[in-house]
Design an enzyme around this catalytic site. Structure first.
Site, PDB file in Angstrom:
ATOM      1  N   LYS A 125       0.859  -1.198   0.000  1.00 37.29           N
ATOM      2  CA  LYS A 125       0.000   0.000   0.000  1.00 37.29           C
ATOM      3  C   LYS A 125       0.883   1.232   0.000  1.00 37.29           C
ATOM      4  CE  LYS A 125      -4.491   0.776   0.334  1.00 37.29           C
ATOM      5  NZ  LYS A 125      -5.540  -0.160  -0.102  1.00 37.29           N
TER       6      LYS A 125
HETATM    7  N1  GLU Z   1      -7.174  -0.013  -3.459  1.00 41.99           N
HETATM    8  C1  GLU Z   1      -7.914  -1.207  -3.719  1.00 41.99           C
HETATM    9  C2  GLU Z   1      -8.020  -2.049  -2.471  1.00 41.99           C
HETATM   10  O1  GLU Z   1      -7.865  -1.584  -1.369  1.00 41.99           O
HETATM   11  C3  GLU Z   1      -7.391  -1.961  -4.929  1.00 41.99           C
HETATM   12  C4  GLU Z   1      -6.007  -2.470  -4.813  1.00 41.99           C
HETATM   13  C5  GLU Z   1      -5.462  -3.055  -6.113  1.00 41.99           C
HETATM   14  O2  GLU Z   1      -6.211  -3.244  -7.047  1.00 41.99           O
HETATM   15  O3  GLU Z   1      -4.252  -3.302  -6.149  1.00 41.99           O
HETATM   16  O4  GLU Z   1      -8.333  -3.204  -2.547  1.00 41.99           O
END
Ligand code: GLU
Length: 435
Positions: A125
């Site tokens: 993240k």
């Molecule tokens: N931000 C989204 C989540 O929290 C998508 C993450 C992604 O597709 O890598 O799942």
């Protein structure tokens, strides 16, 4: 068994009994669920120690020249929590409340999320401390590019693949992809997902998280002997996830009786016209002033008498302060971490069926996986193929978690953690420790 896992300082107890612990700390919330599942799995201490630590945490300063000619320095983080099953995967958020601890918790959640739907990714993240609503497009582009360069060592289709998250979108992903490609000397579409379709994005990616929520909500209602077409629903958050889920659930025949965003909340017992609300937000950038229902307090939306509550905004909105007042029969966690760990047991006692975030909102990362596969293969699928494959994975994962929750006589959250932690742990056992 308990003693062998007491390396964690994060065990959540009721905050009234232990005022030192912060119920709303997302890393504590993540670790307390992790600890419970680890105990039930009888996870060996070595793997437990590995999985409670992030692999890599990067913090960068991002100086940029603002439109007024002055220099501002923004702080950005990228965390790779665990990459044993594949490249780090997870979004980048732009928000004033971003902290390294929050990003670490979110990266851990991504690790469990990818594992629960069994796609070959690890968890990562990123976040930049900024208020994107107060920045011009030019300032946002300069910040995105500078942040991308700051974390470029970790990025790559085989190592770390960002995606959109809170306050970031396809345009931001296009800048990340372009900056990375300029540095490596060739166009590399698979370095990010959630890109515009014209440059290697997948059809259906934008709607994927909300579609996934709709699929598991339908399955949960079926399991409880109810039917989506006869259900009433309140949705907190009207960004990409909340608005898409509301639209698809309305299409499935549900009555959406409550919606909210950060500026306003509305109730309409006859059902809110979601297409109108979406049009309104497109024009006005917020629900403020919307006329499709009676205006209520944002906090009231969470305690409406509905069949399904779908929190699709930020972390820690269902806490010990309001969990007793939740009247929904099903909570579908569209956001990451909307329920605090201390509130879990209150919802359990009330018999609320919670579809945990790591399962409920996994539709986004699942179609991110499809996008990455399409980019690498250079062969693109039609939207029906994307949606059919998403439905298959979400339904299978819901059934896997439900079966485990029945066999362990536990709730869906503990079952989802058990399933994902056992998958990650098994890869660690097979790979061994390189030293
Ligand atoms: N931000 C989204 C989540 O929290 C998508 C993450 C992604 O597709 O890598 O799942």
């Amino acid at each position: 068994m308990a003693s062998k896992h007491r390396l964690s300082t994060s065990k959540i107890v009721h905050p009234d009994k232990d005022p030192v612990l912060n119920e709303e700390n997302p890393f504590d919330a993540m670790m307390s669920r992790f600890d419970r599942a680890a105990e039930l799995l009888d996870l060996e201490p070595g793997i437990y120690k590995i999985l409670r630590n992030a692999e890599k945490q990067i913090t960068v300063s991002c100086p940029i020249v603002m439109d007024n000619g002055e220099v501002e320095v923004f702080t950005g983080h990228r965390v790779l929590y665990n990459t044993s099953r594949g490249p780090g995967k997870g979004g980048i958020r732009f928000d004033m409340h971003v902290t390294l601890e929050e990003v670490t918790a979110l990266a851990a959640w991504m690790t469990w999320k990818s594992a629960v739907v069994n796609i070959p990714f690890g968890g990562a993240k990123g976040g930049v401390v900024c208020d994107p609503l107060k920045m011009s497009v030019g300032e946002l582009e300069r910040l995105t590019r500078r942040y991308t360069v700051g974390i470029i060592q970790t990025l790559g289709p085989d190592s770390d693949v960002p995606a959109p998250d809170v306050n970031t979108n396809e345009r931001v992903m296009a800048w990340v992809m372009d900056t990375y490609s300029m540095h490596v000397g060739h166009t590399t579409t698979a370095v990010v997902t959630g890109k515009p379709v014209e440059m290697g994005g997948s059809l259906g990616r934008r709607e994927a998280t909300g579609r996934g929520c709709t699929i598991v909500t339908t399955d949960a209602l079926d399991h409880l002997g109810m039917h989506v077409s006869k259900s009433t629903i309140a949705v907190q958050g009207f960004g990409n996830v909340g608005s898409t889920a509301a639209m698809l659930l309305e299409e499935a025949g549900a009555k959406i009786v409550g919606i909210s965003d950060r500026d306003a909340a509305f109730h309409n017992a006859k059902g809110i016209n979601i297409k109108q609300a979406i049009e309104y937000v497109k024009k006005n950038k917020s629900l403020k002033g919307f006329k499709g229902g009676d205006e209520i307090q944002g906090s009231e939306l969470l305690t409406l008498d509905v069949d399904v509550l779908l929190p699709a905004a930020l972390e820690s909105v269902i806490t010990t302060k309001n969990a007793h007042d939740i009247r929904a029969k099903v909570v579908c966690e569209g956001a990451n971490g909307p329920t605090t760990a201390a509130a879990d047991s209150i919802l359990d006692e009330k018999g609320v069926f919670v579809i945990p975030d790591i399962l409920a909102n996994a539709g986004g990362v699942t179609v991110s996986y499809f996008e990455w596969v399409q980019d690498r293969g250079g062969y693109f699928w039609d939207e029906k193929t994307v949606n059919d494959r998403l439905t298959e994975i979400m339904r299978r994962s819901f059934a896997d978690v439900l079966a485990l929750s029945k066999s362990h006589k536990g709730n869906m959250r503990t079952a989802a953690y058990m399933l994902s932690i056992s998958r990650v742990a098994s890869v660690h056992r097979l790979r061994g420790i390189y030293s």
